[in-house]
Design a protein around this motif. Structure first.
Motif, PDB file in Angstrom:
ATOM      1  N   ALA A  58       3.992  -7.841   2.854  1.00 58.58           N
ATOM      2  CA  ALA A  58       3.928  -8.655   4.080  1.00 58.58           C
ATOM      3  C   ALA A  58       3.827  -7.753   5.315  1.00 58.58           C
ATOM      4  O   ALA A  58       3.223  -8.135   6.319  1.00 58.58           O
ATOM      5  CB  ALA A  58       5.156  -9.557   4.172  1.00 58.58           C
ATOM      6  N   ASP A  59       4.412  -6.564   5.234  1.00 57.31           N
ATOM      7  CA  ASP A  59       4.331  -5.619   6.366  1.00 57.31           C
ATOM      8  C   ASP A  59       3.000  -4.852   6.375  1.00 57.31           C
ATOM      9  O   ASP A  59       2.806  -3.958   7.200  1.00 57.31           O
ATOM     10  CB  ASP A  59       5.491  -4.600   6.301  1.00 57.31           C
ATOM     11  CG  ASP A  59       6.826  -5.234   6.679  1.00 57.31           C
ATOM     12  OD1 ASP A  59       6.810  -6.321   7.279  1.00 57.31           O
ATOM     13  OD2 ASP A  59       7.875  -4.623   6.383  1.00 57.31           O
ATOM     14  N   GLY A  60       2.131  -5.158   5.402  1.00 56.40           N
ATOM     15  CA  GLY A  60       0.786  -4.586   5.418  1.00 56.40           C
ATOM     16  C   GLY A  60       0.606  -3.290   4.646  1.00 56.40           C
ATOM     17  O   GLY A  60      -0.407  -2.606   4.809  1.00 56.40           O
ATOM     18  N   PHE A  61       1.556  -2.945   3.781  1.00 55.13           N
ATOM     19  CA  PHE A  61       1.411  -1.705   2.996  1.00 55.13           C
ATOM     20  C   PHE A  61       0.729  -1.969   1.652  1.00 55.13           C
ATOM     21  O   PHE A  61       0.842  -3.058   1.100  1.00 55.13           O
ATOM     22  CB  PHE A  61       2.788  -1.078   2.728  1.00 55.13           C
ATOM     23  CG  PHE A  61       3.383  -0.424   3.936  1.00 55.13           C
ATOM     24  CD1 PHE A  61       2.924   0.810   4.375  1.00 55.13           C
ATOM     25  CD2 PHE A  61       4.399  -1.049   4.652  1.00 55.13           C
ATOM     26  CE1 PHE A  61       3.458   1.411   5.496  1.00 55.13           C
ATOM     27  CE2 PHE A  61       4.947  -0.444   5.782  1.00 55.13           C
ATOM     28  CZ  PHE A  61       4.473   0.787   6.203  1.00 55.13           C
ATOM     29  N   GLU A  62       0.049  -0.933   1.141  1.00 55.58           N
ATOM     30  CA  GLU A  62      -0.394  -0.971  -0.255  1.00 55.58           C
ATOM     31  C   GLU A  62       0.860  -0.700  -1.075  1.00 55.58           C
ATOM     32  O   GLU A  62       1.546   0.300  -0.834  1.00 55.58           O
ATOM     33  CB  GLU A  62      -1.358   0.170  -0.566  1.00 55.58           C
ATOM     34  CG  GLU A  62      -2.605   0.259   0.265  1.00 55.58           C
ATOM     35  CD  GLU A  62      -3.252   1.643   0.057  1.00 55.58           C
ATOM     36  OE1 GLU A  62      -3.559   2.006  -1.093  1.00 55.58           O
ATOM     37  OE2 GLU A  62      -3.424   2.352   1.062  1.00 55.58           O
ATOM     38  N   VAL A  63       1.165  -1.555  -2.044  1.00 57.74           N
ATOM     39  CA  VAL A  63       2.387  -1.365  -2.834  1.00 57.74           C
ATOM     40  C   VAL A  63       2.028  -1.154  -4.307  1.00 57.74           C
ATOM     41  O   VAL A  63       1.180  -1.866  -4.848  1.00 57.74           O
ATOM     42  CB  VAL A  63       3.339  -2.583  -2.710  1.00 57.74           C
ATOM     43  CG1 VAL A  63       4.696  -2.262  -3.325  1.00 57.74           C
ATOM     44  CG2 VAL A  63       3.518  -2.994  -1.251  1.00 57.74           C
ATOM     45  N   TYR A  64       2.659  -0.166  -4.910  1.00 60.06           N
ATOM     46  CA  TYR A  64       2.402   0.180  -6.298  1.00 60.06           C
ATOM     47  C   TYR A  64       3.724   0.260  -7.053  1.00 60.06           C
ATOM     48  O   TYR A  64       4.793   0.271  -6.446  1.00 60.06           O
ATOM     49  CB  TYR A  64       1.727   1.554  -6.397  1.00 60.06           C
ATOM     50  CG  TYR A  64       0.398   1.626  -5.685  1.00 60.06           C
ATOM     51  CD1 TYR A  64      -0.790   1.325  -6.355  1.00 60.06           C
ATOM     52  CD2 TYR A  64       0.321   2.003  -4.342  1.00 60.06           C
ATOM     53  CE1 TYR A  64      -2.023   1.399  -5.713  1.00 60.06           C
ATOM     54  CE2 TYR A  64      -0.896   2.078  -3.685  1.00 60.06           C
ATOM     55  CZ  TYR A  64      -2.067   1.775  -4.376  1.00 60.06           C
ATOM     56  OH  TYR A  64      -3.269   1.837  -3.731  1.00 60.06           O
ATOM     57  N   SER A  65       3.629   0.361  -8.376  1.00 56.00           N
ATOM     58  CA  SER A  65       4.840   0.680  -9.137  1.00 56.00           C
ATOM     59  C   SER A  65       5.286   2.072  -8.696  1.00 56.00           C
ATOM     60  O   SER A  65       4.473   2.848  -8.153  1.00 56.00           O
ATOM     61  CB  SER A  65       4.544   0.671 -10.640  1.00 56.00           C
ATOM     62  OG  SER A  65       3.721   1.782 -10.953  1.00 56.00           O
ATOM     63  N   ILE A  66       6.536   2.414  -8.951  1.00 57.96           N
ATOM     64  CA  ILE A  66       7.041   3.725  -8.522  1.00 57.96           C
ATOM     65  C   ILE A  66       6.230   4.840  -9.181  1.00 57.96           C
ATOM     66  O   ILE A  66       5.797   5.794  -8.517  1.00 57.96           O
ATOM     67  CB  ILE A  66       8.545   3.843  -8.835  1.00 57.96           C
ATOM     68  CG1 ILE A  66       9.323   2.851  -7.956  1.00 57.96           C
ATOM     69  CG2 ILE A  66       9.053   5.269  -8.627  1.00 57.96           C
ATOM     70  CD1 ILE A  66      10.808   2.777  -8.222  1.00 57.96           C
ATOM     71  N   ALA A  67       5.968   4.689 -10.496  1.00 62.96           N
ATOM     72  CA  ALA A  67       5.231   5.739 -11.214  1.00 62.96           C
ATOM     73  C   ALA A  67       3.826   5.899 -10.642  1.00 62.96           C
ATOM     74  O   ALA A  67       3.367   7.021 -10.417  1.00 62.96           O
ATOM     75  CB  ALA A  67       5.174   5.395 -12.706  1.00 62.96           C
ATOM     76  N   GLU A  68       3.152   4.780 -10.384  1.00 64.10           N
ATOM     77  CA  GLU A  68       1.774   4.836  -9.885  1.00 64.10           C
ATOM     78  C   GLU A  68       1.729   5.445  -8.474  1.00 64.10           C
ATOM     79  O   GLU A  68       0.885   6.291  -8.179  1.00 64.10           O
ATOM     80  CB  GLU A  68       1.174   3.417  -9.894  1.00 64.10           C
ATOM     81  CG  GLU A  68      -0.290   3.332  -9.501  1.00 64.10           C
ATOM     82  CD  GLU A  68      -1.221   4.180 -10.374  1.00 64.10           C
ATOM     83  OE1 GLU A  68      -0.833   4.542 -11.492  1.00 64.10           O
ATOM     84  OE2 GLU A  68      -2.329   4.500  -9.885  1.00 64.10           O
ATOM     85  N   ALA A  69       2.643   5.030  -7.605  1.00 66.20           N
ATOM     86  CA  ALA A  69       2.675   5.567  -6.239  1.00 66.20           C
ATOM     87  C   ALA A  69       2.865   7.081  -6.282  1.00 66.20           C
ATOM     88  O   ALA A  69       2.236   7.825  -5.529  1.00 66.20           O
ATOM     89  CB  ALA A  69       3.794   4.905  -5.441  1.00 66.20           C
ATOM     90  N   CYS A  70       3.733   7.546  -7.186  1.00 64.65           N
ATOM     91  CA  CYS A  70       3.982   8.992  -7.278  1.00 64.65           C
ATOM     92  C   CYS A  70       2.764   9.736  -7.832  1.00 64.65           C
ATOM     93  O   CYS A  70       2.529  10.884  -7.465  1.00 64.65           O
ATOM     94  CB  CYS A  70       5.214   9.270  -8.150  1.00 64.65           C
ATOM     95  SG  CYS A  70       6.728   8.731  -7.355  1.00 64.65           S
ATOM     96  N   ARG A  71       2.020   9.055  -8.715  1.00 62.12           N
ATOM     97  CA  ARG A  71       0.802   9.691  -9.245  1.00 62.12           C
ATOM     98  C   ARG A  71      -0.220   9.928  -8.125  1.00 62.12           C
ATOM     99  O   ARG A  71      -0.877  10.945  -8.071  1.00 62.12           O
ATOM    100  CB  ARG A  71       0.168   8.816 -10.337  1.00 62.12           C
ATOM    101  CG  ARG A  71       0.416   9.345 -11.747  1.00 62.12           C
ATOM    102  CD  ARG A  71      -0.449   8.662 -12.791  1.00 62.12           C
ATOM    103  NE  ARG A  71      -0.176   7.226 -12.888  1.00 62.12           N
ATOM    104  CZ  ARG A  71       0.845   6.717 -13.569  1.00 62.12           C
ATOM    105  NH1 ARG A  71       1.691   7.509 -14.207  1.00 62.12           N
ATOM    106  NH2 ARG A  71       1.020   5.415 -13.617  1.00 62.12           N
TER     107      ARG A  71
END
Ligand code: NDP
Length: 334
Positions: A58-71
């Protein structure tokens, strides 16, 4: 002393980098939004799929799983609760960064690295940017273009630029805006002063207030209403603590009557000089630095928080809590 203070960082170090903010809670939301506003980095969020995930979307961020974001990330801000961090780090963060050439991992507290609960991978600069401010207040300050204090630390420097990354992150999260400052510190120092304040300063205040309430109301005929308003419910202490930070620890005393100044200083010096407090302070600091407290807390968690729950039950059933409940209902605070 001045050499410990940092007032600037080079945001170019974060330019064109992907920064993953892991956890979108108190600190995560504030730091992600500040970075998006102040740096030229791509800021993404890694979270479990729950309300915080939705809030980040809702705040406009791309959100991923923790593992994916870290990749995906070049820089990772680990902003989940300290007690779940070792497990999440081992399961989702470490495997995602293991094969990278290089990554920067940033923590907002020293606890898990200082006490060895997290072993960072060898390809990471491991830095600490630890705000001395709650997340909501960080948001207000950054909105007003004002900074706040952060402690900086480096636990592993494979690039030779780890301190520069710490300073850049401090600048990116708004800490070094006017009025703010970074303090060169360490994971160990941050863990010690954080736990020490919680375990020596705060308990002394809490025990003093409960004792004052008991003695005044049970032995000297003071009404609970008068005692509670005098001790904390008027909000006077929040003003005094703000004055300590802005005017000075002793200088703020001049705002009080001379009777009050004399009473405060004469009795405080007696307590300070008799040595009992100092011995207790040493005991608390030793228990933290030798790792005993970290072990105690881990065991408490492993056992399912039995002592913690009992402590909450005791204070909720105390006379102070019950009298406060009646007063706050009458004052429509509850
Ligand atoms: P919060 O509890 O506010 O938020 C943590 C985030 O982590 C939330 O998005 C939460 O999701 C998520 N989370 C909770 N449990 C798990 C789990 N098991 N697995 C994955 N994600 C989970 O934490 P804080 O912002 O208070 O603390 C983050 C760090 O900042 C800590 O290191 C803390 O010591 C430090 N810090 C905190 C300060 C503060 O003001 N609170 C001040 C300075 C430093 P959900 O809410 O959906 O469960």
């Amino acid at each position: 002393m001045a050499t410990k203070l940092v007032f600037d960082g080079d945001l170019r170090l974060l330019e064109n980098k992907t920064i993953a903010v892991i956890g979108y809670g108190n600190q995560g939301r504030a730091q992600a939004r500040a970075l998006r506003k102040l740096s030229k980095a791509r800021v993404i969020v890694g979270n479990i799929k729950d309300e915080a995930w939705e809030r980040a979307r809702a705040d406009g961020f791309e959100v991923y799983s923790i593992a994916e974001a870290c990749r995906i990330a070049d820089v990772i801000l680990v902003l989940i609760p300290d007690e779940v961090m070792p497990e999440v780090f081992k399961k989702d963060i470490e495997p995602s960064v293991r094969n990278k050439e290089f990554v920067v991992v940033d923590f907002a507290s020293g606890f898990n690295i200082a006490f060895g609960f997290i072993q960072p991978p060898p390809n990471a600069d491991v830095v600490m940017v630890a705000p001395r401010m709650i997340g909501a207040e960080i948001e207000n300050l950054v909105e007003d273009g004002r900074g706040y204090p952060v402690l900086l630390g480096v636990a592993q420097d494979v690039s030779g630029k780890a301190w520069e990354y710490a300073k850049a992150i401090a600048k990116g999260i708004g800490a070094l805006l006017p009025g703010g400052v970074g303090v060169i510190s360490s994971f160990e120092e941050e863990a010690l002063i954080d736990l020490f304040t919680e375990q020596f300063v705060a308990p002394t205040i809490i025990a003093t207030f409960i004792t004052a309430f008991d003695v005044l109301t049970q032995e000297f005929g003071v009404s609970p209403e008068a005692a509670i308003l005098e001790l904390y419910a008027s909000g006077e202490w929040s003003r005094i603590f703000r004055d300590m930070a802005e005017i000075g620890f002793f200088e703020q005393l001049r705002l009080h009557s001379t009777t009050s100044q004399y009473g405060q200083l004469s009795r405080a010096m007696k307590l300070y000089l008799n040595g009992e407090l100092r011995n207790r302070a040493r005991e608390v600091a030793r228990y933290i630095t030798n790792g005993e407290f970290a072990r105690e807390w881990i065991l408490e968690r492993m056992a399912g928080y039995p002592v913690f729950r009992k402590l909450w039950k005791t204070v909720k059933e105390s006379r102070l809590a019950q009298e406060e409940d009646k007063l706050f209902k009458a004052l429509k605070r509850r």
